[in-house]
Design a protein around this motif. Structure first.
Motif, PDB file in Angstrom:
ATOM      1  N   ARG A  57      21.846  18.580 -28.948  1.00  0.00           N
ATOM      2  CA  ARG A  57      21.128  19.215 -27.838  1.00  0.00           C
ATOM      3  C   ARG A  57      20.616  20.600 -28.239  1.00  0.00           C
ATOM      4  NH1 ARG A  57      21.954  21.903 -22.610  1.00  0.00           N
ATOM      5  NH2 ARG A  57      24.127  22.397 -23.066  1.00  0.00           N
ATOM      6  N   THR A 106      14.786  18.857 -26.167  1.00  0.00           N
ATOM      7  CA  THR A 106      16.119  18.236 -26.195  1.00  0.00           C
ATOM      8  C   THR A 106      17.097  19.085 -25.389  1.00  0.00           C
ATOM      9  OG1 THR A 106      16.636  19.393 -28.272  1.00  0.00           O
ATOM     10  CG2 THR A 106      15.709  17.169 -28.448  1.00  0.00           C
ATOM     11  N   ARG A 109      21.395  16.391 -22.535  1.00  0.00           N
ATOM     12  CA  ARG A 109      22.195  15.437 -23.290  1.00  0.00           C
ATOM     13  C   ARG A 109      22.026  14.041 -22.704  1.00  0.00           C
ATOM     14  NH1 ARG A 109      26.850  13.167 -21.985  1.00  0.00           N
ATOM     15  NH2 ARG A 109      26.954  14.528 -20.152  1.00  0.00           N
ATOM     16  N   PRO A 144      25.975  16.257 -27.629  1.00  0.00           N
ATOM     17  CA  PRO A 144      26.363  17.574 -27.094  1.00  0.00           C
ATOM     18  C   PRO A 144      26.179  18.670 -28.133  1.00  0.00           C
ATOM     19  CG  PRO A 144      28.051  15.907 -26.637  1.00  0.00           C
ATOM     20  CD  PRO A 144      27.085  15.283 -27.594  1.00  0.00           C
ATOM     21  N   ARG A 145      25.966  19.891 -27.647  1.00  0.00           N
ATOM     22  CA  ARG A 145      25.866  21.035 -28.556  1.00  0.00           C
ATOM     23  C   ARG A 145      27.138  21.168 -29.377  1.00  0.00           C
ATOM     24  NH1 ARG A 145      24.658  26.421 -25.507  1.00  0.00           N
ATOM     25  NH2 ARG A 145      26.358  25.572 -24.241  1.00  0.00           N
ATOM     26  N   GLU A 231      28.640  19.419 -18.091  1.00  0.00           N
ATOM     27  CA  GLU A 231      28.030  19.491 -19.423  1.00  0.00           C
ATOM     28  C   GLU A 231      28.826  20.419 -20.330  1.00  0.00           C
ATOM     29  OE1 GLU A 231      25.520  17.651 -20.581  1.00  0.00           O
ATOM     30  OE2 GLU A 231      25.671  16.611 -18.658  1.00  0.00           O
ATOM     31  N   GLU A 235      30.879  19.415 -23.849  1.00  0.00           N
ATOM     32  CA  GLU A 235      30.681  20.120 -25.120  1.00  0.00           C
ATOM     33  C   GLU A 235      32.008  20.579 -25.715  1.00  0.00           C
ATOM     34  OE1 GLU A 235      26.192  21.869 -24.216  1.00  0.00           O
ATOM     35  OE2 GLU A 235      27.909  23.220 -24.272  1.00  0.00           O
ATOM     36  N   ALA A 284      27.588  11.392 -26.150  1.00  0.00           N
ATOM     37  CA  ALA A 284      26.186  11.674 -25.825  1.00  0.00           C
ATOM     38  C   ALA A 284      25.782  11.028 -24.513  1.00  0.00           C
ATOM     39  CB  ALA A 284      25.271  11.196 -26.944  1.00  0.00           C
TER      40      ALA A 284
END
Length: 367
Positions: A57, A106, A109, A144-145, A231, A235, A284
Motif C-alpha cells: 500500500r 494504491t 488495501r 498492508p504497509r 486498517e 498493518e 491483503a
C-alpha cells in the motif's frame, strides 16, 4: 453550436447580412466536421499492462498503455483507468503506437479490479466525443504497509512436545524430512534415510528455544471506533507476522471471529515458508465482520501472544483469551488514547492512535 450556426445562417440570409450568414455556415460546417471525425472509429488494438500486480500500500504502481492501428487525424485520444469502478484522471494517449505510462493509486488495501480501460476520442474543438472500452480487467493485490518492527521477545526453552518443561541442553529437534531441493544446506542431509530410500533427504529441525508466537487480530467491526482503525490494526498484525516469519519462529495467526486460522511452521534456516507468503496475501484481503462473537484461543505452550484490537473492544475478555501465554500483550489502536498504556492483569496493554506508534511502543517494550 449547431443551433446557433443555423440561426446565424438563416438570420443572415433573411436580413441580408452576408458576413453573419457566412459565420453561421462556418459554425455549422465545423460541427459537422467534428462529428464526422469522431464517428470514424479506426480498428484500434488496446495493449495495457499493470506492473506490479502485487504491491505494498502506497508504493508505486504503473500502468503501461499502447494503442495499435490508430491514427491522429482531427481527434485527441484520452484514456481513463477504472479502479473498482472509480475512474482516474484522463491521460492523453498517442493512437499511433507510442507507449503511455500512468500512475495507479494504491491508497487502499485489498484486491482491486483494474479495468476496463475507458477510451475517449475528442474532437479538436471539443464539440464532439465518443467513448469506448478496451483492455482486460486485471486484479491488483495491495498488501498492508510495511511497518518497521525490530524483533519479538526471546523464547523460553521447552520440551520437544511444546510443553513448559525447562530444558538446559542445547541443540535442535528433528521434526521431519523433505527431499533435497536446490538451495538446501548440504550439511543438513540425513544420510541414513538417504541411503535407505536412494533419494537425498534433508533434515527439518526446530529449535526448542524458538519463541512460539500467536498473533490474534480482532476482526470484529464493533471493536473499532472508526473505519481507519482496522486498517492500522491490520498493518501492525502484518508487521508482527512478518518479523516472526523472517526470524523462522513458529507462528499462528488467528482472528477473533474465528474466520481465519493459519499455522506457519518454524525454520532454523530462516527461509520464509510457503505458508508465510500465503498469510501475507490473506492479510491483503481480510476485512472486518459485524456481529461476531469472540472465539477462544488455544494458548498452551505459547511464548508470545499478541492481540491487536480497537478502542471499543472489551479488553478483559481479550486478555483472558491469551492470558496463559508466557508473554501476552494487547495492542490497542486508539485514536484518542486518554487512558495511558498499562496492564490488564498479567497482560501488557499498549495504546496508540496508529500502527507506527504502536510499533515504536512494542520495540521499546522488547528492549
Amino acid at each position: 453550436m449547431l443551433v446557433t450556426g443555423l440561426l446565424l445562417a438563416v438570420g443572415g440570409v433573411l436580413l441580408r447580412y452576408p458576413v453573419i450568414a457566412a459565420l453561421g455556415a462556418f459554425v455549422v460546417a465545423l460541427v459537422v466536421v467534428e462529428v464526422v471525425a469522431v464517428l470514424r472509429r479506426p480498428d484500434v488494438e488496446v495493449h495495457r499492462t499493470v506492473d506490479p500486480l502485487v504491491v505494498v500500500r502506497q508504493d508505486p504502481c504503473v500502468g503501461h498503455l499502447r494503442l495499435a492501428g490508430g491514427r491522429a487525424g482531427l481527434v485527441r485520444t484520452l484514456a481513463q483507468e477504472s479502479i473498482d469502478g472509480v475512474l482516474t484522471a484522463p491521460t492523453h494517449v498517442d493512437p499511433r503506437g507510442a507507449e503511455t505510462t500512468y500512475d495507479i493509486a494504491t491508497n487502499r488495501r485489498g484486491l482491486l479490479e483494474v479495468g476496463p480501460l475507458r477510451l475517449q476520442r475528442v474532437s479538436l474543438c471539443g464539440m464532439a466525443a465518443t467513448t469506448t472500452q478496451g483492455g482486460d480487467v486485471v486484479r491488483l493485490r495491495v498488501l498492508p504497509r510495511r511497518i518497521p518492527l525490530a524483533s519479538l521477545p526471546p523464547g523460553h526453552r521447552r520440551a520437544a512436545t511444546g510443553g513448559g518443561d525447562s530444558l538446559e541442553l542445547g541443540g535442535t529437534d528433528l521434526v521431519g524430512l523433505h527431499e533435497y531441493a536446490v538451495g538446501d544446506d548440504l550439511r543438513r542431509l540425513h544420510w541414513a534415510t538417504s541411503a535407505r530410500t536412494g533419494t537425498l533427504m534433508v533434515r527439518e529441525d526446530a529449535d526448542p528455544a524458538q519463541p512460539h508466537v500467536c498473533v490474534l487480530l480482532d476482526d470484529r467491526e464493533e471493536s473499532y471506533a472508526a473505519g481507519d482503525d482496522f486498517e492500522e490494526a491490520v498493518e501492525l498484525a502484518a508487521a508482527l507476522c512478518r518479523v516472526a516469519g523472517e526470524a523462522g519462529d513458529p507462528l499462528r495467526f488467528t482472528t477473533a471471529s474465528g474466520r481465519h486460522d493459519v499455522l506457519v511452521p518454524g525454520s532454523t534456516t530462516r527461509q520464509v515458508p510457503r505458508e508465510a507468503h500465503e498469510l501475507e496475501l490473506l492479510l491483503a484481503e481480510i476485512d472486518a465482520a459485524p456481529g461476531r462473537e469472540l472465539r477462544q484461543v488455544h494458548h498452551r505452550g505459547l511464548d508470545v501472544a499478541v492481540v491487536v484490537t480497537g478502542s471499543a473492544a472489551e479488553l478483559p475478555l481479550l486478555a483472558l483469551a491469551v492470558g496463559e501465554a508466557l508473554d501476552p500483550t494487547l495492542c490497542v489502536v486508539d485514536p484518542d488514547p486518554a487512558v495511558p498504556s498499562g496492564a490488564v492483569g498479567t497482560t501488557t496493554v499498549l495504546r496508540a492512535p496508529g500502527s507506527r506508534t504502536l510499533a515504536r511502543l512494542w520495540d521499546g517494550q522488547v528492549r
